[in-house]
Structures are given as C-alpha cells and as structure tokens.
Scaffold this motif. Structure first.
Motif, PDB file in Angstrom:
ATOM      1  N   ILE B  15       0.844  -1.197   0.000  1.00 19.17           N
ATOM      2  CA  ILE B  15       0.000   0.000   0.000  1.00 19.17           C
ATOM      3  C   ILE B  15       0.878   1.245   0.000  1.00 19.17           C
ATOM      4  O   ILE B  15       0.601   2.228  -0.672  1.00 19.17           O
ATOM      5  N   LYS B  16       1.976   1.138   0.751  1.00 19.17           N
ATOM      6  CA  LYS B  16       2.874   2.276   0.839  1.00 19.17           C
ATOM      7  C   LYS B  16       3.459   2.644  -0.524  1.00 19.17           C
ATOM      8  O   LYS B  16       3.619   3.808  -0.862  1.00 19.17           O
ATOM      9  N   PHE B  17       3.724   1.593  -1.327  1.00 12.66           N
ATOM     10  CA  PHE B  17       4.263   1.809  -2.670  1.00 12.66           C
ATOM     11  C   PHE B  17       3.272   2.627  -3.515  1.00 12.66           C
ATOM     12  O   PHE B  17       3.652   3.459  -4.317  1.00 12.66           O
ATOM     13  N   LEU B  18       1.993   2.339  -3.318  1.00 11.29           N
ATOM     14  CA  LEU B  18       0.977   3.031  -4.114  1.00 11.29           C
ATOM     15  C   LEU B  18       0.709   4.441  -3.608  1.00 11.29           C
ATOM     16  O   LEU B  18       0.241   5.291  -4.357  1.00 11.29           O
ATOM     17  N   THR B  19       0.989   4.681  -2.320  1.00 10.46           N
ATOM     18  CA  THR B  19       0.588   5.967  -1.752  1.00 10.46           C
ATOM     19  C   THR B  19       1.748   6.900  -1.451  1.00 10.46           C
ATOM     20  O   THR B  19       1.547   7.962  -0.884  1.00 10.46           O
ATOM     21  N   GLY B  30       7.540   5.658  -4.088  1.00  8.16           N
ATOM     22  CA  GLY B  30       6.244   5.083  -4.475  1.00  8.16           C
ATOM     23  C   GLY B  30       5.787   5.675  -5.795  1.00  8.16           C
ATOM     24  O   GLY B  30       6.486   6.468  -6.424  1.00  8.16           O
ATOM     25  N   ILE B  31       4.579   5.288  -6.186  1.00 12.53           N
ATOM     26  CA  ILE B  31       4.120   5.717  -7.508  1.00 12.53           C
ATOM     27  C   ILE B  31       2.862   6.571  -7.446  1.00 12.53           C
ATOM     28  O   ILE B  31       2.111   6.663  -8.392  1.00 12.53           O
ATOM     29  N   LYS B  32       2.622   7.181  -6.260  1.00  7.67           N
ATOM     30  CA  LYS B  32       1.381   7.936  -6.119  1.00  7.67           C
ATOM     31  C   LYS B  32       1.200   8.948  -7.247  1.00  7.67           C
ATOM     32  O   LYS B  32       0.165   8.973  -7.909  1.00  7.67           O
ATOM     33  N   SER B  33       2.218   9.764  -7.495  1.00  9.98           N
ATOM     34  CA  SER B  33       2.047  10.814  -8.500  1.00  9.98           C
ATOM     35  C   SER B  33       1.903  10.224  -9.901  1.00  9.98           C
ATOM     36  O   SER B  33       1.125  10.721 -10.719  1.00  9.98           O
ATOM     37  N   ALA B  34       2.645   9.137 -10.164  1.00 13.26           N
ATOM     38  CA  ALA B  34       2.570   8.520 -11.490  1.00 13.26           C
ATOM     39  C   ALA B  34       1.192   7.902 -11.715  1.00 13.26           C
ATOM     40  O   ALA B  34       0.578   8.049 -12.770  1.00 13.26           O
ATOM     41  N   MET B  36      -1.644   8.652 -10.143  1.00 15.65           N
ATOM     42  CA  MET B  36      -2.641   9.709 -10.259  1.00 15.65           C
ATOM     43  C   MET B  36      -2.553  10.382 -11.626  1.00 15.65           C
ATOM     44  O   MET B  36      -3.567  10.664 -12.265  1.00 15.65           O
ATOM     45  N   GLY B  37      -1.309  10.609 -12.067  1.00 12.25           N
ATOM     46  CA  GLY B  37      -1.113  11.233 -13.381  1.00 12.25           C
ATOM     47  C   GLY B  37      -1.722  10.393 -14.486  1.00 12.25           C
ATOM     48  O   GLY B  37      -2.413  10.905 -15.374  1.00 12.25           O
ATOM     49  N   SER B  38      -1.485   9.077 -14.411  1.00 11.61           N
ATOM     50  CA  SER B  38      -2.031   8.188 -15.432  1.00 11.61           C
ATOM     51  C   SER B  38      -3.550   8.209 -15.423  1.00 11.61           C
ATOM     52  O   SER B  38      -4.192   8.218 -16.475  1.00 11.61           O
ATOM     53  N   ILE B  39      -4.127   8.213 -14.213  1.00 15.13           N
ATOM     54  CA  ILE B  39      -5.596   8.211 -14.117  1.00 15.13           C
ATOM     55  C   ILE B  39      -6.168   9.520 -14.670  1.00 15.13           C
ATOM     56  O   ILE B  39      -7.100   9.517 -15.473  1.00 15.13           O
ATOM     57  N   TRP B  40      -5.559  10.628 -14.266  1.00 12.48           N
ATOM     58  CA  TRP B  40      -5.969  11.934 -14.806  1.00 12.48           C
ATOM     59  C   TRP B  40      -5.919  11.929 -16.329  1.00 12.48           C
ATOM     60  O   TRP B  40      -6.874  12.331 -16.999  1.00 12.48           O
ATOM     61  N   LEU B  41      -4.771  11.471 -16.834  1.00 14.68           N
ATOM     62  CA  LEU B  41      -4.571  11.455 -18.284  1.00 14.68           C
ATOM     63  C   LEU B  41      -5.658  10.655 -18.978  1.00 14.68           C
ATOM     64  O   LEU B  41      -6.221  11.058 -19.982  1.00 14.68           O
ATOM     65  N   THR B 193       0.462  15.628  -6.372  1.00 15.79           N
ATOM     66  CA  THR B 193      -0.505  15.131  -7.345  1.00 15.79           C
ATOM     67  C   THR B 193      -1.101  16.343  -8.061  1.00 15.79           C
ATOM     68  O   THR B 193      -1.264  17.397  -7.455  1.00 15.79           O
ATOM     69  N   PRO B 194      -1.416  16.159  -9.341  1.00 11.09           N
ATOM     70  CA  PRO B 194      -1.937  17.297 -10.095  1.00 11.09           C
ATOM     71  C   PRO B 194      -3.262  17.785  -9.501  1.00 11.09           C
ATOM     72  O   PRO B 194      -4.094  16.980  -9.089  1.00 11.09           O
ATOM     73  N   GLU B 195      -3.402  19.095  -9.431  1.00  7.52           N
ATOM     74  CA  GLU B 195      -4.622  19.682  -8.885  1.00  7.52           C
ATOM     75  C   GLU B 195      -5.546  20.148 -10.002  1.00  7.52           C
ATOM     76  O   GLU B 195      -6.753  20.179  -9.851  1.00  7.52           O
ATOM     77  N   SER B 196      -4.954  20.587 -11.103  1.00  9.80           N
ATOM     78  CA  SER B 196      -5.772  21.045 -12.213  1.00  9.80           C
ATOM     79  C   SER B 196      -5.165  20.546 -13.512  1.00  9.80           C
ATOM     80  O   SER B 196      -4.054  19.994 -13.518  1.00  9.80           O
ATOM     81  N   ILE B 197      -5.895  20.742 -14.611  1.00 10.00           N
ATOM     82  CA  ILE B 197      -5.414  20.190 -15.868  1.00 10.00           C
ATOM     83  C   ILE B 197      -4.213  20.951 -16.414  1.00 10.00           C
ATOM     84  O   ILE B 197      -3.610  20.538 -17.378  1.00 10.00           O
ATOM     85  N   PHE B 198      -3.845  22.071 -15.767  1.00 12.31           N
ATOM     86  CA  PHE B 198      -2.696  22.821 -16.264  1.00 12.31           C
ATOM     87  C   PHE B 198      -1.438  22.541 -15.446  1.00 12.31           C
ATOM     88  O   PHE B 198      -0.415  23.176 -15.640  1.00 12.31           O
ATOM     89  N   ASP B 199      -1.523  21.570 -14.515  1.00 14.50           N
ATOM     90  CA  ASP B 199      -0.359  21.228 -13.704  1.00 14.50           C
ATOM     91  C   ASP B 199       0.556  20.277 -14.461  1.00 14.50           C
ATOM     92  O   ASP B 199       0.114  19.514 -15.303  1.00 14.50           O
ATOM     93  N   PRO B 200       1.871  20.358 -14.109  1.00 12.48           N
ATOM     94  CA  PRO B 200       2.761  19.337 -14.657  1.00 12.48           C
ATOM     95  C   PRO B 200       2.409  17.967 -14.085  1.00 12.48           C
ATOM     96  O   PRO B 200       1.740  17.861 -13.054  1.00 12.48           O
TER      97      PRO B 200
END
Lengths: 249, 254
Positions: B15-19, B30-34, B36-41, B193-200
């Motif tokens: 779980i820690k790896f994911l969060t 971990g891969i939280k940002s990746a 989340m980024g993939s899901i956003w994308l 984690t990205p907050e809006s669609i204009f975030d890196p």
C-alpha cells in the motif's frame, strides 16, 4: 372505387441500369393488389418507389409521377409518406429489443408520450396482427426470441401501430413455413378492411388465393394488370400465361 | 519477462508503494504521483477522444456522401492509425506545448494522447456501426423515422458493445504510452498530485522508464513493481472490454 396509388409513366434507374419502364398503374382502396413476375423484373423496385425507400439507395433515380392520396409523393417529406405507407419486409426484421418496444417505437417518434396510450396502441396493434394471445404475457421479452412467423406478424403489428393507410408487403412469406404463411394470408385478408395492401410475391398460389388484383411485371415493364381471377383464368398476354403456367421464371 | 517482473517486483508491492511519492531512497519511493497522473490522463483523454471519435465515425458512416474528399479522409485516418507514437509526441510538443502555450501540463499530454488514439477509435467505431444490419435501418425508416432517430434509437444502441470494446482497447493503448509523453516533456520526478489540468504531471510508463534507467538494483525492483501495477490496470481494462462485449452480445442476435 377510389384510387389511392397512381403511377404515371414511371421509369426508374439504378445507376445506368433501367429497372422500370413506363409503368402506369392505379391501385384501389381496401383491396389487395399482388405483384408477380420473375426475379429481377422490377417488382421490389416498384413497391419501394411507393414509400420512397429507394431514396436510401444513392444511385437510384426515377422519372414520372407517383401519386398517393392525390398528392405527388415528392411534395411531402419522406418521413410523412412512410408513416402513411407502411412496409413489411422479406425477412422478418424486428428491432433487437423487447416486443413492447418494437411496437411502441413508431408511435413514440410520432410524439405519443403517454404510457397508458402507448400500452393501448401496443395491445391494439398486436390484436390486429393476431399475435396478442401468443405474446401478451411476455411483452418485455426480446422480440428475437419469437419464431419466424411470429416475428413477421410482429413486424406487421409494428407497421399497423403508426396507423398507415397503405401497407406494402415485400415477399413477406418467402422466409416462412406454410402454416405461418397461411396465417399471414388470413391476416392480410382481415387487414384489407381497413388498409390498402400491395404485396410482392413469388408464390403464384398466394397471389391467386389472397389478392383482388394482380399485376404481372417482366423485364421492368408492366405486362398485364387486372382482376386476379380473370388474369389467372384467361390472361390476355402470351407471356403472362407462360409465366403463370410455369413455362419460365 | 513477466516472470522477471513478478520475481523482482512482487516483494516491493505494498500500500505504501501506491501511496508514496517518488524518492531518491528506494525504500521510501512510491508511484502515487505517477498513478494519479495516469488516471488523470486517461479520464481527460477519454472525455475528449470518445465523443469526438464516435461523432466522426457516425458522420463518416451515415452522413458523408461518397466523394474524393471523404475517401481522402478515410485513407488518412487509416494511415494516422499506423503513425509511430513518438511522431505524435513531436506534434504535441510543437502544437500544444509551444504553439498553444499550454506548457508541460496534463492537458497537453491528454490532447496528444487524444490525437494518438482518435484514429483507432474512429476505425473501430465505424466497424461496429457498419456491422449493424441494414434491415434494422430499413425497418426504422419504413416506420417514418428520420435519419437521426434511426441512428440514435437503433444503430448506436446496436453498435454500442463494439464501440465500447474498441474505445477501451484504444484507451488502454494510451495508458501504456511513454514516448509521446516524454517528447512533450512530462516530468519524471513529481512530489505532488496534479490539482488542475494545467499542472505538470508524470505517468506510470515514464516513472518506469526513469527507474529502469538508474544503475542501483533497488530501482530496478521498483520499476518491476510499477510494471506490475501498470499491467494490472491494463488487464482490468481489457477484462472490462470483454465483459461488456459478452453482456451485450447475449441480447443481440440477428
């Protein structure tokens, strides 16, 4: 006797191919008019002209006049014409939906929203098509679960539901067994009290049994058109006689 | 290869790896940002590509008259489906990142991926629409239905299983793409984690690429673990496609 459908010098083409040549007909109200002739003689082209189904074919065009209810069919919207001139096809083609939805679709697109009214249209239409008793307990079941003959009667009920004046049958029994065929024929004879019926058929006996008038087409031309009994007993044209007694076709 | 990924990565999955966010210490990375980024994308890409793709398919299949122009468009769509994804990356970089000044943002990535999968969506949706038998259309027209009524009541509902399957498979291609995202400059180290669609943003394939190219063995294990997560995501989507197809196919037989 009133004429409901009239064609004047009707010529029709698929691309370069001439499919109908100078067809003049007058079809009477509340009668069954059968159209016979060998394959490729223009029978289906002819009835598909009457409700402008041919318009859906890009390369199709026609000249001449087609008058339905004293109105040239090009002067009204094709949708309005098709509502008034219903059609039952060769292969039963119910929508892949429930029996109820199959019939309710027509009235719905005409703007009937009230559930009770739709219910009663569905019931009345199924009764007119002699299908009510067989399906009244399973209106929500898929129409594709019905037998071929039942599906074809469902298609008739669906056509009747939009209250047309004329119903065109394009070889409605060619995919059915003899018992279903005789049910459909009985049904047509019942329906002609209220509707004008035009039926294309390959089955000579069917034309002789069920119709009042018969038209014989050959190579895109209307060879002979007259009272069914007379046409079968004493055809005027030689080619009609040859076709009826089975010398060709 | 799968076994290799499982062998190396399974122990690192938690779980820690994911969060957790990526870190230079492998034990804490971990891969939280990746993720989340993939899901956003994926969500953004789906929102943009599916309506456009189905709309184009309906237009080309039902409305467009056969002409040299439509033939040219059809030919181009088939060709675009075969263009390497990195080329779309270059296009995205020039058009969205630079040209439209959207920077290296989620929206740039999603637009690039939309371009990438749009041809696939159009082609598969057209196939599905074409597979609806003409007898159904005839029946609808014969009852006095207009073209749009026929399409919306009968053609699209009958084609939906095929359309959905094609769309999900196209999206699962988008989620696995690294090249176009690298090209438009998606970052590899993002601690938020990205907050809006204009975030890196970053995405799973990029994170994997980044970890896999590091010398330390621990990062190889992290990459393997992230591959497992990506594979699980892909398999879930493909399974969903199959389930949807089977569910609808039962009611649809001609």
């Amino acid at each position: 006797m009133t004429t409901v459908i009239k064609t004047i010098n009707l010529n029709a083409w698929y691309g370069e191919k001439l499919a109908l040549i100078d067809v003049n007909t007058e079809i009477e109200e509340n009668k069954i008019t059968a159209i016979i002739g060998p394959s490729g003689c223009g029978k289906s082209t002819f009835i598909r002209c009457l409700n402008r189904m041919n318009d859906l074919v890009d390369i199709f065009r026609y000249e001449g006049e087609i008058i339905v209810d004293n109105i040239n069919i090009n002067d009204i919207e094709p949708e309005a014409l098709r509502k008034n001139v219903g059609m039952v096809f060769q292969k039963p083609n119910p929508f892949p939906k429930s029996i109820y939805d199959n019939i309710a679709f027509g009235p719905k697109i005409q703007g009937v929203k009230d559930k009770g009214e739709l219910d009663s249209i569905v019931e009345q239409s199924l009764k007119k098509a002699a299908l009510w008793d067989e399906v009244k307990d399973r209106l929500k079941d898929s129409a594709l679960g019905l037998s071929g003959g039942q599906q074809q009667r469902l298609c008739i009920a669906r056509t009747v539901a939009v209250e047309p004046e004329i119903i065109l049958f394009d070889e409605p029994c060619s995919a059915l067994d003899p018992i279903s065929t005789s049910k459909i024929e009985d049904l047509m004879i019942e329906l002609k009290k209220k509707y004008t019926i035009v039926i294309v058929t390959h089955n000579m006996q069917q034309a002789a049994r069920a119709s009042d008038y018969t038209a014989f087409f050959l190579d895109g031309k209307l060879i002979e058109f007259g009272d069914t009994k007379q046409l079968f007993r004493k055809p005027v044209e030689k080619s009609t006689e040859d076709y009826i007694i089975g010398r060709f076709g | 290869m799968l076994w290799d990924a499982w062998d190396k990565g399974a122990d690192w999955l938690s779980i820690k790896f994911l969060t957790s966010f990526p870190s230079r210490f492998p034990e804490e990375a971990g891969i939280k940002s990746a993720l989340m980024g993939s899901i956003w994308l994926m969500v953004l890409t789906a929102i943009m590509s599916i309506p456009m793709g189905i709309g184009s398919a309906v237009y080309l299949e039902e409305y467009a008259r056969k002409s040299i122009l439509t033939q040219l468009i059809e030919l181009n769509i088939s060709n675009l489906a075969g263009v390497p994804s990195i080329v779309y990356g270059i296009l995205g970089l020039a058009l969205f990142v630079r040209g439209l000044n959207m920077e290296r943002s989620l929206i740039s990535g999603a637009l690039t991926l939309t371009l990438l999968i749009l041809p696939i969506i159009i082609i598969s949706s057209r196939e599905a629409i074409r597979a609806v038998p003409s007898s159904i259309r005839d029946a609808s027209y014969a009852l006095g239905a207009t073209k749009w009524q026929t399409i919306s009541y009968h053609v699209l509902p009958a084609a939906i299983p095929g359309i959905l399957t094609g769309n999900i498979l196209a999206l699962s291609r988008a989620i696995g793409e690294a090249a176009p995202l690298l090209m438009i400059g998606a970052l590899t180290f993002i601690a938020f984690t990205p907050e809006s669609i204009f975030d890196p943003f970053t995405a799973l394939p990029i994170q994997i690429f980044n970890w896999a190219s590091r010398p330390q063995a621990e990062f190889q294990y992290l990459a393997a673990a992230a591959i497992l997560v990506l594979l699980a995501l892909l398999m879930t989507m493909n399974a969903a496609a199959i389930i949807i197809r089977n569910k609808y196919q039962k009611n649809l037989k001609w």
